[in-house]
Every structure is written in C-alpha cells, then in structure tokens.
Design a protein around this motif. Structure first.
Motif, PDB file in Angstrom:
ATOM      1  N   VAL A  96       0.836  -1.205   0.000  1.00  0.00           N
ATOM      2  CA  VAL A  96       0.000   0.000   0.000  1.00  0.00           C
ATOM      3  C   VAL A  96       0.867   1.251   0.000  1.00  0.00           C
ATOM      4  N   ILE A  97       1.963   1.251   0.742  1.00  0.00           N
ATOM      5  CA  ILE A  97       2.899   2.379   0.689  1.00  0.00           C
ATOM      6  C   ILE A  97       3.362   2.609  -0.743  1.00  0.00           C
ATOM      7  N   CYS A  98       3.592   1.522  -1.471  1.00  0.00           N
ATOM      8  CA  CYS A  98       4.181   1.613  -2.816  1.00  0.00           C
ATOM      9  C   CYS A  98       3.155   1.761  -3.926  1.00  0.00           C
ATOM     10  N   GLY A  99       1.872   1.938  -3.576  1.00  0.00           N
ATOM     11  CA  GLY A  99       0.886   2.245  -4.603  1.00  0.00           C
ATOM     12  C   GLY A  99      -0.197   1.219  -4.831  1.00  0.00           C
ATOM     13  N   ALA A 100      -0.144   0.077  -4.147  1.00  0.00           N
ATOM     14  CA  ALA A 100      -1.184  -0.946  -4.324  1.00  0.00           C
ATOM     15  C   ALA A 100      -2.492  -0.464  -3.706  1.00  0.00           C
ATOM     16  N   ASP A 101      -3.597  -0.627  -4.420  1.00  0.00           N
ATOM     17  CA  ASP A 101      -4.897  -0.164  -3.944  1.00  0.00           C
ATOM     18  C   ASP A 101      -5.920  -1.276  -3.774  1.00  0.00           C
ATOM     19  N   GLY A 102      -5.536  -2.530  -4.056  1.00  0.00           N
ATOM     20  CA  GLY A 102      -6.462  -3.645  -3.915  1.00  0.00           C
ATOM     21  C   GLY A 102      -5.706  -4.938  -3.710  1.00  0.00           C
ATOM     22  N   PHE A 103      -6.430  -6.028  -3.500  1.00  0.00           N
ATOM     23  CA  PHE A 103      -5.787  -7.299  -3.167  1.00  0.00           C
ATOM     24  C   PHE A 103      -4.994  -7.877  -4.344  1.00  0.00           C
ATOM     25  N   THR A 104      -5.478  -7.666  -5.557  1.00  0.00           N
ATOM     26  CA  THR A 104      -4.739  -8.152  -6.722  1.00  0.00           C
ATOM     27  C   THR A 104      -3.400  -7.430  -6.841  1.00  0.00           C
ATOM     28  N   SER A 105      -3.416  -6.113  -6.653  1.00  0.00           N
ATOM     29  CA  SER A 105      -2.164  -5.355  -6.762  1.00  0.00           C
ATOM     30  C   SER A 105      -1.230  -5.662  -5.595  1.00  0.00           C
ATOM     31  N   ILE A 106      -1.774  -5.985  -4.427  1.00  0.00           N
ATOM     32  CA  ILE A 106      -0.921  -6.375  -3.295  1.00  0.00           C
ATOM     33  C   ILE A 106      -0.193  -7.681  -3.612  1.00  0.00           C
ATOM     34  N   ALA A 107      -0.932  -8.654  -4.156  1.00  0.00           N
ATOM     35  CA  ALA A 107      -0.316  -9.938  -4.519  1.00  0.00           C
ATOM     36  C   ALA A 107       0.726  -9.755  -5.623  1.00  0.00           C
ATOM     37  N   ASN A 108       0.421  -8.916  -6.614  1.00  0.00           N
ATOM     38  CA  ASN A 108       1.380  -8.673  -7.696  1.00  0.00           C
ATOM     39  C   ASN A 108       2.631  -7.961  -7.188  1.00  0.00           C
ATOM     40  N   PHE A 109       2.448  -7.030  -6.250  1.00  0.00           N
ATOM     41  CA  PHE A 109       3.604  -6.375  -5.631  1.00  0.00           C
ATOM     42  C   PHE A 109       4.491  -7.425  -4.958  1.00  0.00           C
ATOM     43  N   GLY A 110       3.860  -8.335  -4.208  1.00  0.00           N
ATOM     44  CA  GLY A 110       4.616  -9.364  -3.515  1.00  0.00           C
ATOM     45  C   GLY A 110       5.430 -10.234  -4.462  1.00  0.00           C
ATOM     46  N   LYS A 111       4.840 -10.590  -5.587  1.00  0.00           N
ATOM     47  CA  LYS A 111       5.554 -11.425  -6.562  1.00  0.00           C
ATOM     48  C   LYS A 111       6.728 -10.664  -7.172  1.00  0.00           C
ATOM     49  N   ALA A 112       6.529  -9.375  -7.460  1.00  0.00           N
ATOM     50  CA  ALA A 112       7.586  -8.578  -8.063  1.00  0.00           C
ATOM     51  C   ALA A 112       8.720  -8.286  -7.078  1.00  0.00           C
ATOM     52  N   LYS A 113       8.380  -8.197  -5.784  1.00  0.00           N
ATOM     53  CA  LYS A 113       9.360  -7.826  -4.758  1.00  0.00           C
ATOM     54  C   LYS A 113       9.717  -9.010  -3.858  1.00  0.00           C
TER      55      LYS A 113
END
Length: 384
Positions: free
Chosen positions: A49-66
């Motif tokens: 969320v700090i890095c721009g994720a606004d929903g659960f799909t974007s949170i999961a995608n952030f996790g995979k990328a990072k």
C-alpha cells in the motif's frame, strides 16, 4: 497469540516494528489453514500500500515482483499468497483488534507536543456501498494529530447511528491528554465536551444551529463586539495569498466568566467563545463567512485562530489525500471486514509517508518512489 514487547535496539530490520506491534493480533483463520503467517500478510500489505497498491490483486502482484527483497526480512516459506487468500484474511480479520494494533503503532510514533491540535472528523468510504446486499457505505470517524501529521486512529459509526456516538469511543481509545481537540458542529455536545475534559484535554467546538439557543446568544455578542471600534476588541489577523487569491482570517474572543453573557449550563470548563471571520478575494470577487466556536481554552485569539486553522488539516492532509493519492473512494473492497481493515492500512501508510521528509514531493510521488527504490522504502519503514 504472542506476547508483544516494545522494539529493542537490536531490532535492525525495517519491518521489525510491524511484527512487534501486530504480534498480538488474533489470526481469524482455522488451524491448519495458515500456510501464510499472519505477520507476513500484514507486512506484505503495508509495504504494498505504501508503494501504490490499492487492492488485493495489486498487493499480490507487488509481492511477486518484490519477493527477493521481501525475502530478506520474511521467511516466505510458501511464497506470496494469492489475492484471494489476502482478501479472505482481511474479510475475516477482527477490525477492532487490528485497530488496537494500529493505535499502539501510531502512538509510539507521536512526539509529545504540548497542546497538540487533534482534529476529529468523519469520512464515508463511498466505494464500500453494496447495492446487491443492501449494505450501506462505511462511515469512519478519525483523529488527526496536526503537528505530528499522523492519523491516531479511527472508529466505525454503527448503522442507524452517527458521529455523536462514535466520537466518545474514539476519544476513550486515544491518549489526548494535554492536547486541544477540535470537532465540527456535529460534535458540539455537552457529553462530548465532558469526555474531552475527562481525558485531560481541552476542546474547541464549532457552533452551529444544532445548538440554536447558544448560537444565537454568541452571535449577538459578537455582532455588538465587531461593530465596536474599541482597541481592546481588535481581532487577531492572519493573511495568506497566492495565485490571485487572498484570504484573511480575523479572530475575536470573549471570556465567558468575565462577561457572564453566555449560559454555561452543561458545558464543562467552558471559558471562551470565539468568532472567526473568513474574508476571501478571488478573481476580483469578495466573500465573507463567519464561524463561531466555544472552547475550554483561555480567550486567546491567536491560539484559538491557530486551533481552528489546524482543524482543517484532517480534511486537507488526510481525507483529501486518501481520495486523491490513495483513491479511497474508488475502492470496491466491501466484503466482510475488509473495507474497514484496509481503511486502517491506508491511514497507517499515509502517516509513514507524511513523516518522511527527504523528498519535497506529494504523497502520490512518494508512493511511486517507494515502489521503485528499495532504499527509500526502507527509510519510510524505519521511522517507527
């Protein structure tokens, strides 16, 4: 549940405080279905969320990328949870327990500021309305520490209720001792004033027609006062301007004990009444608005004007930023407890971003930078 301790100097990872302050959180999942530890999901969510994720799909995608970066601080034995797993977790997570952890974290971050202005106001999460299930939109009442630039906490208003019943619950959960609590006209109630005093704080409450008798009395006093040319009645003035716009605020105060002009019945430690006149010149047009306040502070026009100005920080620096930079009103998270829990995460992320001052850019660009630059993200997370 684990026993929570305060972070020690040996906690060197930027995520140590997250694990500590959320260590008491009760896991809502059934035993045997916890392939992803609770603290890992919370850490992943806060970082995303700090890095721009606004929903659960974007949170999961952030996790995979990072994943490699997160793997420096987390075990990630089973990898990154899916968006469905993250969504189910927050749908079932107890929002009151989550809020308690949030409160402890935010209070640990606050510097002690004498007479800190703590503004309280409500905000509706428009996107949480669900027409199909006839679920009303969530309405949250939040507290904002203006000097620390942090959301201290929030409570949900109950259905068929309003902010009047939620504000005392929020005040009792916070430590507002030696602070000045400001609330708009909805909170101008004798019981709320009494709660503020009991919590060791002072109050500045906006006065409107929900207190018709008191409002009429105060308005009549200031009508006479403003018309007077007596030097003792001159107001404190503050002028701001720019971009063909000039705003002048003038503040008059009256000592209610000295004048004996105001019925103080029911108002605990009421000491002063206040008029703030807003005069605005914009595009060649002039407008004037008068607002009235009651307060337990001494009748100091400079201090009362500053308190009323700082009240609007909760609108300008929290609510507006949540809508613009975090797109809160566009969020369609609405199942179970998820909307309320994610609202707390956004406010936590906003507080951390506000505290980081090495970049002179807005919140949206700070979020982008954190997503691009691991060192900058770590700097944000190390603030607590």
């Amino acid at each position: 549940m684990s026993t929570t301790t305060e972070p020690s100097s040996e906690d060197t990872t930027p995520l140590a405080s997250i694990e500590v302050y959320f260590g008491e959180l009760e896991d809502p999942r059934r035993e045997g279905s916890t392939d992803y530890p609770l603290h890992e999901i919370v850490v992943l969510t806060v970082c995303a969320v700090i890095c721009g994720a606004d929903g659960f799909t974007s949170i999961a995608n952030f996790g995979k990328a990072k994943k490699d970066w997160l793997g420096q601080f987390l075990n990630l034995e089973n990898g990154i949870p899916s968006h469905d797993t993250i969504g189910r977790f927050y749908r079932h997570l107890d929002p009151e327990g989550f809020e308690k952890c949030f409160l402890r974290w935010m209070q640990s971050a606050c510097r002690q500021v004498e007479e800190e202005v703590v503004a309280i106001d409500g905000k509706e999460l428009c996107g949480s309305y669900d027409r199909h299930s006839n679920k009303a939109a969530l309405h949250m009442v939040s507290a904002w520490a203006s000097e620390n630039r942090l959301s201290l906490g929030q409570v949900r208003t109950e259905e068929k209720s309003n902010e009047i019943t939620a504000i005392p619950r929020l005040l009792e959960a916070l430590d507002v001792s030696r602070c000045v609590v400001t609330i708009d006209a909805m909170g101008c109630q004798t019981d709320i004033a009494e709660t503020i005093i009991e919590e060791g704080a002072d109050y500045v409450l906006a006065l409107k027609d929900n207190q018709k008798g008191l409002r009429a009395s105060v308005e009549a006093i200031f009508d006479r006062l403003v018309e007077s040319d007596h030097e003792a009645h001159s107001p404190h003035k503050h002028v701001t301007g720019g971009h063909d716009r000039v705003e002048t605020r003038r503040c008059w105060t009256v000592d209610v004990d000295e004048k004996g002009l105001v019925d103080q019945t029911g108002w605990v430690k009421l000491k002063s009444i206040c008029l703030v006149e807003y005069e605005k010149f914009e595009d060649g047009e002039r407008s004037v608005e008068r607002r009235y306040f009651i307060s337990s502070l001494e009748p100091n026009p400079e201090k009362l004007l500053e308190a009323t100005r700082r009240h609007w920080h909760i609108e300008n620096r929290m609510h507006w930023v949540l809508d613009v930079a975090f797109r809160e009103d566009d969020s369609r998270i609405r199942m179970g407890n998820a909307a309320q829990n994610m609202s707390a995460v956004r406010r936590l992320a906003l507080g951390l971003l506000e505290q980081e001052e090495s970049l002179s850019v807005g919140t949206k660009n700070k979020r982008l930078r954190a997503g691009w630059d691991h060192d900058y993200l770590e700097k944000i997370l190390r603030q607590i």
